[in-house]
Design a protein around this motif. Structure first.
Motif, PDB file in Angstrom:
ATOM      1  N   ARG A   1       0.854  -1.202  -0.198  1.00 14.84           N
ATOM      2  CA  ARG A   1       0.100   0.159   0.160  1.00 14.84           C
ATOM      3  C   ARG A   1       0.879   1.319  -0.150  1.00 14.84           C
ATOM      4  NH1 ARG A   1      -5.194  -1.221   1.653  1.00 14.84           N
ATOM      5  NH2 ARG A   1      -5.573  -3.432   2.762  1.00 14.84           N
ATOM      6  N   VAL A   2       0.492   2.371  -0.745  1.00  8.18           N
ATOM      7  CA  VAL A   2       1.396   3.392  -0.755  1.00  8.18           C
ATOM      8  C   VAL A   2       0.178   4.589  -0.702  1.00  8.18           C
ATOM      9  CG1 VAL A   2       2.739   4.894  -2.579  1.00  8.18           C
ATOM     10  CG2 VAL A   2       3.114   2.456  -2.271  1.00  8.18           C
ATOM     11  N   ASP A   3       0.638   5.457   0.226  1.00 12.24           N
ATOM     12  CA  ASP A   3      -0.227   6.749   0.364  1.00 12.24           C
ATOM     13  C   ASP A   3      -0.006   7.654  -0.988  1.00 12.24           C
ATOM     14  OD1 ASP A   3      -1.245   8.915   1.306  1.00 12.24           O
ATOM     15  OD2 ASP A   3       0.104   9.433   3.079  1.00 12.24           O
ATOM     16  N   GLY A   4      -1.310   7.661  -1.265  1.00 14.28           N
ATOM     17  CA  GLY A   4      -1.253   8.491  -2.883  1.00 14.28           C
ATOM     18  C   GLY A   4      -2.017   9.976  -2.303  1.00 14.28           C
ATOM     19  N   ALA A   5      -2.101  10.305  -1.298  1.00 19.76           N
ATOM     20  CA  ALA A   5      -2.359  11.686  -0.864  1.00 19.76           C
ATOM     21  C   ALA A   5      -1.090  12.420  -0.570  1.00 19.76           C
ATOM     22  CB  ALA A   5      -3.388  11.588   0.383  1.00 19.76           C
ATOM     23  N   ARG A   6      -0.215  12.444  -1.424  1.00 18.19           N
ATOM     24  CA  ARG A   6       1.117  13.146  -1.126  1.00 18.19           C
ATOM     25  C   ARG A   6       1.377  13.622  -2.537  1.00 18.19           C
ATOM     26  NH1 ARG A   6       5.176   8.980   0.983  1.00 18.19           N
ATOM     27  NH2 ARG A   6       4.062   7.752  -0.555  1.00 18.19           N
ATOM     28  N   PRO A   7       2.584  14.634  -2.561  1.00 16.38           N
ATOM     29  CA  PRO A   7       2.921  15.298  -3.851  1.00 16.38           C
ATOM     30  C   PRO A   7       3.448  14.364  -4.728  1.00 16.38           C
ATOM     31  CG  PRO A   7       3.716  16.551  -2.119  1.00 16.38           C
ATOM     32  CD  PRO A   7       3.315  15.352  -1.530  1.00 16.38           C
ATOM     33  N   ILE A   8       3.063  14.611  -6.272  1.00 10.15           N
ATOM     34  CA  ILE A   8       3.404  13.478  -7.119  1.00 10.15           C
ATOM     35  C   ILE A   8       4.880  12.774  -7.153  1.00 10.15           C
ATOM     36  CG2 ILE A   8       3.645  13.271  -9.756  1.00 10.15           C
ATOM     37  CD1 ILE A   8       1.353  15.055 -10.105  1.00 10.15           C
ATOM     38  N   ASP A   9       5.863  13.928  -6.909  1.00 12.05           N
ATOM     39  CA  ASP A   9       7.285  13.432  -6.906  1.00 12.05           C
ATOM     40  C   ASP A   9       7.498  12.806  -5.895  1.00 12.05           C
ATOM     41  OD1 ASP A   9       6.786  15.880  -5.457  1.00 12.05           O
ATOM     42  OD2 ASP A   9       8.859  16.668  -5.412  1.00 12.05           O
ATOM     43  N   VAL A  10       7.103  13.029  -4.507  1.00 13.70           N
ATOM     44  CA  VAL A  10       7.203  12.068  -3.397  1.00 13.70           C
ATOM     45  C   VAL A  10       6.713  10.657  -3.461  1.00 13.70           C
ATOM     46  CG1 VAL A  10       6.711  11.858  -0.791  1.00 13.70           C
ATOM     47  CG2 VAL A  10       7.084  14.196  -2.081  1.00 13.70           C
ATOM     48  N   ILE A  11       5.668  10.554  -4.055  1.00 14.03           N
ATOM     49  CA  ILE A  11       5.295   9.264  -4.304  1.00 14.03           C
ATOM     50  C   ILE A  11       5.942   8.514  -5.217  1.00 14.03           C
ATOM     51  CG2 ILE A  11       3.236   7.800  -5.207  1.00 14.03           C
ATOM     52  CD1 ILE A  11       1.227  10.399  -4.440  1.00 14.03           C
ATOM     53  N   ALA A  12       6.338   9.152  -6.448  1.00 14.93           N
ATOM     54  CA  ALA A  12       7.082   8.721  -7.505  1.00 14.93           C
ATOM     55  C   ALA A  12       8.490   8.003  -7.052  1.00 14.93           C
ATOM     56  CB  ALA A  12       7.454   9.646  -8.706  1.00 14.93           C
ATOM     57  N   SER A  13       9.053   8.785  -5.901  1.00 15.95           N
ATOM     58  CA  SER A  13      10.341   8.482  -5.729  1.00 15.95           C
ATOM     59  C   SER A  13      10.101   7.124  -4.909  1.00 15.95           C
ATOM     60  CB  SER A  13      10.801   9.560  -4.849  1.00 15.95           C
ATOM     61  OG  SER A  13      11.322   9.207  -3.394  1.00 15.95           O
ATOM     62  N   ASP A  14       9.005   7.126  -3.894  1.00 14.53           N
ATOM     63  CA  ASP A  14       8.474   5.907  -2.960  1.00 14.53           C
ATOM     64  C   ASP A  14       8.560   4.627  -3.973  1.00 14.53           C
ATOM     65  OD1 ASP A  14       8.698   6.966  -0.694  1.00 14.53           O
ATOM     66  OD2 ASP A  14       6.711   6.494  -0.240  1.00 14.53           O
ATOM     67  N   LEU A  15       7.775   4.839  -5.299  1.00 14.44           N
ATOM     68  CA  LEU A  15       7.503   3.986  -5.943  1.00 14.44           C
ATOM     69  C   LEU A  15       8.579   3.380  -6.746  1.00 14.44           C
ATOM     70  CD1 LEU A  15       4.000   5.018  -7.673  1.00 14.44           C
ATOM     71  CD2 LEU A  15       4.500   3.476  -5.936  1.00 14.44           C
ATOM     72  N   ILE A  16       9.583   4.262  -7.234  1.00 14.84           N
ATOM     73  CA  ILE A  16      10.807   3.913  -7.618  1.00 14.84           C
ATOM     74  C   ILE A  16      11.724   3.062  -6.904  1.00 14.84           C
ATOM     75  CG2 ILE A  16      13.102   4.837  -8.644  1.00 14.84           C
ATOM     76  CD1 ILE A  16      11.226   6.882  -9.956  1.00 14.84           C
ATOM     77  N   THR A  17      11.776   3.569  -5.582  1.00 18.12           N
ATOM     78  CA  THR A  17      12.557   2.374  -4.498  1.00 18.12           C
ATOM     79  C   THR A  17      11.975   1.006  -4.464  1.00 18.12           C
ATOM     80  OG1 THR A  17      12.933   4.616  -3.215  1.00 18.12           O
ATOM     81  CG2 THR A  17      13.504   2.556  -2.113  1.00 18.12           C
ATOM     82  N   LEU A  18      10.456   1.118  -4.521  1.00 19.29           N
ATOM     83  CA  LEU A  18      10.157  -0.374  -4.612  1.00 19.29           C
ATOM     84  C   LEU A  18      10.350  -0.972  -5.596  1.00 19.29           C
ATOM     85  CD1 LEU A  18       6.388   0.415  -3.230  1.00 19.29           C
ATOM     86  CD2 LEU A  18       7.862  -1.051  -2.381  1.00 19.29           C
TER      87      LEU A  18
END
Ligand SMILES: [Zn+2]
Length: 221
Positions: free
Chosen positions: A191-208
């Motif tokens: 699960r990833v919190d999608g209620a954050r800025p686009i680039d913050v989410i993207a960086s989490d997803l890239i790490t995953l």
């Protein structure tokens, strides 16, 4: 490496899918696109798509697997967006990939609360003349209600109005909750919190994705 990206309306999953596909060279399998292609040739599907409904569960599975078998037969490195939505679809996809010696390595659920989804979608306005889209929060027009490009009037799509957004959101939850609970129990869901800025989410997803890709490489050795 195959990835499934789940997310409610206005979760930003389309944007994140594009970022990941670009970054990792993944093929972006968007069922919205498959459905629109089918709609061009098939009147019944066109009606379903135009009304905002989903193509029936098993029929959609058939189309996606058929697409994979014939148009994407190398079956490597796909990001699935909009499919699977149901347990039956997930199992059919997994089975199919397994038969090709492949699998689903990562399932991400991008999650936003309903209030946030409504706020995001109801800030979306479209020029009725040229179709240019604006977001009152992130990308507002220079002059309220007027298109920067052509001077046309900005309007809201009917299915972007708060009541409709709520319905779409509930529809998503009712349909996909079964799959999310199932994957959660199996320990396969991130699960990833999608209620954050686009680039913050993207960086989490890239790490995953990098973590999964490294595991994959080690397995091959
Ligand atoms: Zn315009």
């Amino acid at each position: 490496m195959n990835i499934v990206l789940l997310g409610s309306p206005a979760s930003g999953k389309g944007t994140q899918a594009e970022i990941l596909c670009h970054k990792f060279g993944l093929y972006h399998l968007s069922t919205g696109q498959i459905a629109r292609d089918l709609a061009k040739k098939n009147e019944r599907i066109r009606e379903i798509v135009d009304s905002g409904k989903l193509i029936p569960e098993e029929e959609m599975t058939m189309y996606v697997l058929d697409f994979l078998a014939h148009q994407k037969s190398d079956l490597k490195n796909i990001l699935f967006e909009g499919f699977p939505r149901f347990i039956s679809q997930y199992e059919a996809l997994e089975e199919f990939l397994k038969s090709k010696g492949d699998g689903i390595e990562l399932v991400i659920s991008l999650e936003v609360p309903v209030e946030e989804a409504i706020k995001r979608i109801s800030s979306r306005w479209i020029c009725e003349e040229c179709g240019e889209t604006y977001n009152l929060i992130t990308n507002p027009p220079k002059k309220a209600g007027i298109c920067d490009k052509c001077g046309g009037r900005l309007v809201q799509r009917d299915d972007d109005k708060p009541e409709a957004v709520k319905t779409r959101f509930e529809y998503y939850q009712n349909n996909t909750k079964g799959l999310i609970d199932f994957l959660d129990k199996e320990g396969k869901l991130t699960r990833v919190d999608g209620a954050r800025p686009i680039d913050v989410i993207a960086s989490d997803l890239i790490t995953l994705v990098m973590k999964v890709r490294n595991n994959d490489k080690n397995k091959d050795k």
